[in-house]
Scaffold this motif. Sequence first.
Motif, mmCIF file in Angstrom:
data_model
loop_
_atom_site.group_PDB
_atom_site.id
_atom_site.type_symbol
_atom_site.label_atom_id
_atom_site.label_comp_id
_atom_site.label_asym_id
_atom_site.label_seq_id
_atom_site.Cartn_x
_atom_site.Cartn_y
_atom_site.Cartn_z
ATOM 1 N N PHE A 48 0.809 -1.219 0.000
ATOM 2 C CA PHE A 48 0.000 0.000 0.000
ATOM 3 C C PHE A 48 0.841 1.267 0.000
ATOM 4 C CE2 PHE A 48 -2.609 -3.312 2.039
ATOM 5 C CZ PHE A 48 -3.593 -3.407 1.063
ATOM 6 N N GLY A 49 2.153 1.124 -0.093
ATOM 7 C CA GLY A 49 3.035 2.282 -0.175
ATOM 8 C C GLY A 49 3.070 3.123 1.087
ATOM 9 N N GLU A 50 2.865 2.480 2.231
ATOM 10 C CA GLU A 50 2.826 3.224 3.488
ATOM 11 C C GLU A 50 4.164 3.880 3.822
ATOM 12 O OE1 GLU A 50 0.430 1.154 6.688
ATOM 13 O OE2 GLU A 50 0.712 -0.483 5.253
ATOM 14 N N CYS A 51 5.253 3.289 3.383
ATOM 15 C CA CYS A 51 6.584 3.838 3.675
ATOM 16 C C CYS A 51 7.310 4.253 2.398
ATOM 17 C CB CYS A 51 7.411 2.812 4.447
ATOM 18 S SG CYS A 51 6.707 2.413 6.058
ATOM 19 N N LYS A 52 6.555 4.461 1.339
ATOM 20 C CA LYS A 52 7.136 4.780 0.038
ATOM 21 C C LYS A 52 7.973 6.057 0.083
ATOM 22 C CE LYS A 52 5.900 5.487 -4.781
ATOM 23 N NZ LYS A 52 4.793 5.542 -5.743
ATOM 24 N N THR A 53 7.485 7.073 0.759
ATOM 25 C CA THR A 53 8.219 8.345 0.842
ATOM 26 C C THR A 53 9.571 8.140 1.507
ATOM 27 O OG1 THR A 53 6.136 9.541 0.976
ATOM 28 C CG2 THR A 53 8.105 10.724 1.667
ATOM 29 N N PHE A 54 9.588 7.374 2.609
ATOM 30 C CA PHE A 54 10.847 7.120 3.316
ATOM 31 C C PHE A 54 11.804 6.326 2.432
ATOM 32 C CE2 PHE A 54 7.796 7.773 6.736
ATOM 33 C CZ PHE A 54 8.476 8.678 7.532
ATOM 34 N N LYS A 55 11.262 5.351 1.696
ATOM 35 C CA LYS A 55 12.090 4.541 0.793
ATOM 36 C C LYS A 55 12.685 5.414 -0.299
ATOM 37 C CE LYS A 55 10.551 2.408 -2.674
ATOM 38 N NZ LYS A 55 9.892 1.658 -3.698
ATOM 39 N N GLU A 56 11.887 6.306 -0.871
ATOM 40 C CA GLU A 56 12.376 7.167 -1.947
ATOM 41 C C GLU A 56 13.461 8.119 -1.451
ATOM 42 O OE1 GLU A 56 8.774 8.854 -3.488
ATOM 43 O OE2 GLU A 56 8.363 7.092 -4.721
ATOM 44 N N ILE A 57 13.290 8.654 -0.255
ATOM 45 C CA ILE A 57 14.304 9.535 0.329
ATOM 46 C C ILE A 57 15.608 8.770 0.532
ATOM 47 C CG2 ILE A 57 14.932 10.814 2.423
ATOM 48 C CD1 ILE A 57 11.925 11.596 2.603
ATOM 49 N N TYR A 58 15.485 7.546 1.048
ATOM 50 C CA TYR A 58 16.666 6.706 1.277
ATOM 51 C C TYR A 58 17.355 6.374 -0.050
ATOM 52 C CZ TYR A 58 19.456 2.616 2.506
ATOM 53 O OH TYR A 58 20.480 1.723 2.657
ATOM 54 N N MET A 59 16.582 5.983 -1.052
ATOM 55 C CA MET A 59 17.167 5.634 -2.349
ATOM 56 C C MET A 59 17.822 6.847 -3.012
ATOM 57 S SD MET A 59 16.848 2.446 -2.521
ATOM 58 C CE MET A 59 17.473 2.227 -4.171
ATOM 59 N N ARG A 60 17.205 8.015 -2.882
ATOM 60 C CA ARG A 60 17.800 9.236 -3.428
ATOM 61 C C ARG A 60 19.130 9.522 -2.741
ATOM 62 N NH1 ARG A 60 14.295 13.137 -1.917
ATOM 63 N NH2 ARG A 60 12.755 12.209 -3.286
ATOM 64 N N CYS A 61 19.156 9.352 -1.429
ATOM 65 C CA CYS A 61 20.395 9.562 -0.680
ATOM 66 C C CYS A 61 21.483 8.615 -1.174
ATOM 67 C CB CYS A 61 20.141 9.367 0.819
ATOM 68 S SG CYS A 61 21.612 9.570 1.834
ATOM 69 N N LEU A 62 21.121 7.347 -1.375
ATOM 70 C CA LEU A 62 22.106 6.381 -1.874
ATOM 71 C C LEU A 62 22.644 6.797 -3.246
ATOM 72 C CD1 LEU A 62 20.512 2.936 -0.907
ATOM 73 C CD2 LEU A 62 22.577 3.976 0.052
ATOM 74 N N ARG A 63 21.754 7.176 -4.137
ATOM 75 C CA ARG A 63 22.201 7.596 -5.482
ATOM 76 C C ARG A 63 23.111 8.815 -5.407
ATOM 77 N NH1 ARG A 63 16.968 5.995 -6.727
ATOM 78 N NH2 ARG A 63 16.155 8.090 -6.482
ATOM 79 N N ASN A 64 22.738 9.785 -4.564
ATOM 80 C CA ASN A 64 23.521 11.017 -4.442
ATOM 81 C C ASN A 64 24.884 10.782 -3.802
ATOM 82 O OD1 ASN A 64 21.429 12.439 -5.577
ATOM 83 N ND2 ASN A 64 20.610 13.158 -3.621
ATOM 84 N N ASN A 65 25.019 9.662 -3.079
ATOM 85 C CA ASN A 65 26.270 9.363 -2.381
ATOM 86 C C ASN A 65 26.967 8.137 -2.956
ATOM 87 O OD1 ASN A 65 26.503 11.356 -0.038
ATOM 88 N ND2 ASN A 65 24.373 10.669 0.107
ATOM 89 N N ARG A 66 26.729 7.888 -4.240
ATOM 90 C CA ARG A 66 27.371 6.765 -4.937
ATOM 91 C C ARG A 66 27.175 5.438 -4.206
ATOM 92 N NH1 ARG A 66 32.834 9.063 -7.710
ATOM 93 N NH2 ARG A 66 31.824 10.839 -8.680
ATOM 94 N N PHE A 67 25.997 5.255 -3.665
ATOM 95 C CA PHE A 67 25.577 4.030 -2.981
ATOM 96 C C PHE A 67 26.451 3.691 -1.774
ATOM 97 C CE2 PHE A 67 23.662 4.001 -7.111
ATOM 98 C CZ PHE A 67 22.349 3.667 -6.810
ATOM 99 N N ASP A 68 26.997 4.721 -1.141
ATOM 100 C CA ASP A 68 27.727 4.555 0.121
ATOM 101 C C ASP A 68 26.697 4.641 1.248
ATOM 102 O OD1 ASP A 68 29.325 4.607 2.358
ATOM 103 O OD2 ASP A 68 30.446 6.409 1.776
ATOM 104 N N ASN A 69 26.232 3.476 1.713
ATOM 105 C CA ASN A 69 25.141 3.477 2.687
ATOM 106 C C ASN A 69 25.522 4.081 4.038
ATOM 107 O OD1 ASN A 69 26.760 1.387 3.480
ATOM 108 N ND2 ASN A 69 25.095 -0.047 3.845
ATOM 109 N N SER A 70 26.797 4.224 4.323
ATOM 110 C CA SER A 70 27.195 4.832 5.587
ATOM 111 C C SER A 70 26.802 6.310 5.640
ATOM 112 C CB SER A 70 28.697 4.671 5.822
ATOM 113 O OG SER A 70 29.428 5.408 4.868
ATOM 114 N N ARG A 71 26.602 6.924 4.485
ATOM 115 C CA ARG A 71 26.200 8.336 4.433
ATOM 116 C C ARG A 71 24.688 8.522 4.516
ATOM 117 N NH1 ARG A 71 30.035 11.710 0.533
ATOM 118 N NH2 ARG A 71 32.017 11.059 1.405
ATOM 119 N N CYS A 72 23.952 7.413 4.532
ATOM 120 C CA CYS A 72 22.484 7.482 4.524
ATOM 121 C C CYS A 72 21.886 6.751 5.720
ATOM 122 C CB CYS A 72 21.954 6.885 3.223
ATOM 123 S SG CYS A 72 22.591 7.703 1.755
ATOM 124 N N ARG A 73 22.614 6.694 6.800
ATOM 125 C CA ARG A 73 22.152 5.924 7.950
ATOM 126 C C ARG A 73 20.902 6.525 8.587
ATOM 127 N NH1 ARG A 73 25.408 5.213 12.130
ATOM 128 N NH2 ARG A 73 24.454 3.226 12.575
#
Length: 93
Positions: free
Chosen positions: A27-52
Motif C-alpha cells: 500500500f506504499g505506506e513507507c514509500k516516501t521514506f524509501k524514496e528519500i533513502y534511495m535518493r540519498c544512496l544515489r547522491n552518495n554513490r551508494f555509500d550506505n554509511s552516508r544514509c544511515r
Amino acid sequence: MSTAMNFGTKSFRPRAPDKGSFPLDHFGECKTFKEIYMRCLRNNRFDNSRCREESKEYLECRMDRQLMAKEPLEKLGFKDLVDDTQKENEDKS
C-alpha cells in the motif's frame, strides 16, 4: 501409462519466515521514506554509511506499520543515532 498425482502422502507444514524477510509494502505506506533513502544512496554513490539516518527512518516506518518485526534500533546497528537523538531530547528539556 497413468501418471496419477498422489498429494496425500506429504503434508504441508507452514513455518515462520526467516529472520530478515518481511511483507512487501503493497500500500506504499513507507514509500516516501524509501524514496528519500534511495535518493540519498544515489547522491552518495551508494555509500550506505552516508544514509544511515534515512535508513533508520525507513526501518522505523516499517516497524511502526507492522511491515517488519519491532526490533530495538540498537540491535539494527543504529546505537549511535539513537544515543544522539536521546541527547538532543534531553538538551531540549
